[in-house]
Enzyme design. Sequence first.
Site, mmCIF file in Angstrom:
data_model
loop_
_atom_site.group_PDB
_atom_site.id
_atom_site.type_symbol
_atom_site.label_atom_id
_atom_site.label_comp_id
_atom_site.label_asym_id
_atom_site.label_seq_id
_atom_site.Cartn_x
_atom_site.Cartn_y
_atom_site.Cartn_z
ATOM 1 N N CYS A 75 0.812 -1.228 0.000
ATOM 2 C CA CYS A 75 0.000 0.000 0.000
ATOM 3 C C CYS A 75 0.841 1.272 0.000
ATOM 4 O O CYS A 75 0.318 2.354 -0.270
ATOM 5 C CB CYS A 75 -0.960 -0.007 1.183
ATOM 6 N N HIS A 105 -3.257 7.099 2.123
ATOM 7 C CA HIS A 105 -3.672 5.766 1.658
ATOM 8 C C HIS A 105 -5.027 5.454 2.270
ATOM 9 O O HIS A 105 -5.241 5.640 3.471
ATOM 10 C CB HIS A 105 -2.635 4.722 2.082
ATOM 11 N N ASN A 136 -10.217 -0.365 -0.033
ATOM 12 C CA ASN A 136 -8.760 -0.221 0.003
ATOM 13 C C ASN A 136 -8.200 -0.806 -1.299
ATOM 14 O O ASN A 136 -8.243 -2.019 -1.500
ATOM 15 C CB ASN A 136 -8.227 -0.966 1.225
HETATM 16 N N1 ACO Z 1 -18.454 -8.663 9.590
HETATM 17 C C1 ACO Z 1 -18.873 -8.975 10.825
HETATM 18 N N2 ACO Z 1 -18.040 -9.316 11.827
HETATM 19 C C2 ACO Z 1 -16.714 -9.324 11.547
HETATM 20 C C3 ACO Z 1 -16.213 -9.018 10.280
HETATM 21 C C4 ACO Z 1 -17.133 -8.687 9.275
HETATM 22 N N3 ACO Z 1 -16.755 -8.367 8.014
HETATM 23 N N4 ACO Z 1 -14.870 -9.133 10.318
HETATM 24 C C5 ACO Z 1 -14.537 -9.487 11.567
HETATM 25 N N5 ACO Z 1 -15.652 -9.618 12.312
HETATM 26 C C6 ACO Z 1 -15.781 -9.997 13.710
HETATM 27 C C7 ACO Z 1 -14.587 -10.785 14.212
HETATM 28 O O1 ACO Z 1 -14.681 -12.133 13.839
HETATM 29 C C8 ACO Z 1 -14.725 -10.581 15.688
HETATM 30 O O2 ACO Z 1 -15.705 -11.469 16.177
HETATM 31 P P1 ACO Z 1 -15.551 -12.171 17.620
HETATM 32 O O3 ACO Z 1 -15.535 -11.021 18.602
HETATM 33 O O4 ACO Z 1 -16.769 -13.026 17.699
HETATM 34 O O5 ACO Z 1 -14.266 -12.904 17.561
HETATM 35 C C9 ACO Z 1 -15.280 -9.165 15.814
HETATM 36 O O6 ACO Z 1 -15.807 -8.836 14.516
HETATM 37 C C10 ACO Z 1 -14.235 -8.146 16.172
HETATM 38 O O7 ACO Z 1 -13.085 -8.403 15.372
HETATM 39 P P2 ACO Z 1 -11.847 -7.442 15.410
HETATM 40 O O8 ACO Z 1 -10.828 -7.935 14.446
HETATM 41 O O9 ACO Z 1 -11.445 -7.244 16.839
HETATM 42 O O10 ACO Z 1 -12.517 -6.106 14.859
HETATM 43 P P3 ACO Z 1 -11.910 -4.665 14.789
HETATM 44 O O11 ACO Z 1 -12.724 -3.717 15.524
HETATM 45 O O12 ACO Z 1 -10.425 -4.675 15.063
HETATM 46 O O13 ACO Z 1 -12.104 -4.341 13.248
HETATM 47 C C11 ACO Z 1 -10.787 -4.227 11.267
HETATM 48 C C12 ACO Z 1 -11.472 -5.145 12.261
HETATM 49 C C13 ACO Z 1 -11.850 -3.414 10.545
HETATM 50 C C14 ACO Z 1 -10.036 -5.089 10.254
HETATM 51 C C15 ACO Z 1 -9.826 -3.301 12.039
HETATM 52 O O14 ACO Z 1 -8.969 -4.040 12.861
HETATM 53 C C16 ACO Z 1 -9.017 -2.464 11.140
HETATM 54 O O15 ACO Z 1 -9.524 -1.577 10.492
HETATM 55 N N6 ACO Z 1 -7.710 -2.700 11.069
HETATM 56 C C17 ACO Z 1 -6.862 -2.017 10.130
HETATM 57 C C18 ACO Z 1 -6.544 -2.964 9.065
HETATM 58 C C19 ACO Z 1 -6.607 -2.404 7.704
HETATM 59 O O16 ACO Z 1 -7.124 -1.355 7.409
HETATM 60 N N7 ACO Z 1 -6.028 -3.160 6.828
HETATM 61 C C20 ACO Z 1 -5.989 -2.804 5.464
HETATM 62 C C21 ACO Z 1 -4.799 -3.387 4.881
HETATM 63 S S1 ACO Z 1 -3.384 -2.726 5.573
HETATM 64 C C22 ACO Z 1 -3.156 -1.297 4.936
HETATM 65 O O17 ACO Z 1 -3.714 -0.932 3.955
HETATM 66 C C23 ACO Z 1 -2.226 -0.453 5.617
#
Ligand code: ACO
Length: 322
Positions: A116, A249, A279
């Site tokens: 990215c 980004h 993304n």
């Molecule tokens: N729909 C519903 N529930 C979901 C989904 C979904 N699409 N995805 C995950 N969950 C659930 C998980 O399974 C978990 O369930 P559980 O509590 O029963 O185990 C719950 O939601 C919470 O999961 P977390 O991973 O703790 O959720 P979080 O609040 O951290 O959000 C997310 C996840 C959106 C990925 C967040 O961590 C984030 O934005 N991270 C940044 C990552 C990113 O942007 N990556 C892009 C690539 S990297 C880059 O471009 C730099």
Amino acid sequence: MIHTRISGTGSYLPGEPVSNAALIAAHGLDSSDEWIVERTGIRNRHLAAPGVTSSDLALEASRRALQAAGRQPGDVDLIIVATSTPDYVFPSAAALLQSKLGITNGAPAFDVQAVCSGFVYAVTIAEKFIRSGSHKCALVVGAEVFSRILDWKDRGTCVLFGDGAGAVVMEASAEPGILASAFHADGSHHGILSVPGQVCGGVATGDPFLRMDGQAVFKFAVKVLADVASEVLTAADMTAAQVDWLIPHQANVRILQATAKRLHIPAERCIVTVADHGNTSAASIPLALDEGVRSGRIRRGQHLLLEGVGGGFTWGATLLRF
Ligand code: ACO
């Protein structure tokens, strides 16, 4: 002194927008529009049709950037494509793009693989080539088909990404231009975001899908984005108050908001496209830049701060006068 300026921008998104509801239905995901919007800000993304490759998307974005710059393909003497989803193992997407554009002047063409951060890396590299006097007109592209490396059974990752391309033409200029750039990497964090597979003996071995520890990525991204933005502002002897547009980004709206807040840049001065693009990895910054330009918000003479972070981990920023 030779400076480098962006003389034209272009972008391309394949097909029609795919809504969260449509994606959930198509793949039978245990998810909801509400969860995706609340956690990421993403409402739609574009997905390339089977057989459509990164160099195909790059071609359309490049044609638009060249037209905006008033340049012909034959004027280009350097081609850099930032991508982690190239058409082939080799040749590079950049070489394929050169061929598709009909460029026969022997201009060097190569890919940059910094996920990215790839577009910021590519802009930084092109600026050094131009400033050295060795090249005068670079085509710099971010192009991705991340839909090809997503595990559609993994709801934690497959809802986040989209396909697309953005391009800029960078030219030698008497006036700045690029004011400061910085790029960094720390490979010790490879485990929190990767596609840990390879082609071996004619088959994909390891795991050929994107894997991510979302919370670890979130924390790392916010810290290094704010740090590298401050680094280029200091290098250019400028403050965040002088930045007209932050063009980050587009990973996740919460990362964008947290970074802007750390820099004391209000949301109104931040270009945000993640809601409609998802993304798009290396394509996300040039896509956002082009949208800002074509919507009339970004104007000549304004100061832009581009910043990205991606797998590796890699991160970087570019401060420029448009
Ligand atoms: N729909 C519903 N529930 C979901 C989904 C979904 N699409 N995805 C995950 N969950 C659930 C998980 O399974 C978990 O369930 P559980 O509590 O029963 O185990 C719950 O939601 C919470 O999961 P977390 O991973 O703790 O959720 P979080 O609040 O951290 O959000 C997310 C996840 C959106 C990925 C967040 O961590 C984030 O934005 N991270 C940044 C990552 C990113 O942007 N990556 C892009 C690539 S990297 C880059 O471009 C730099």
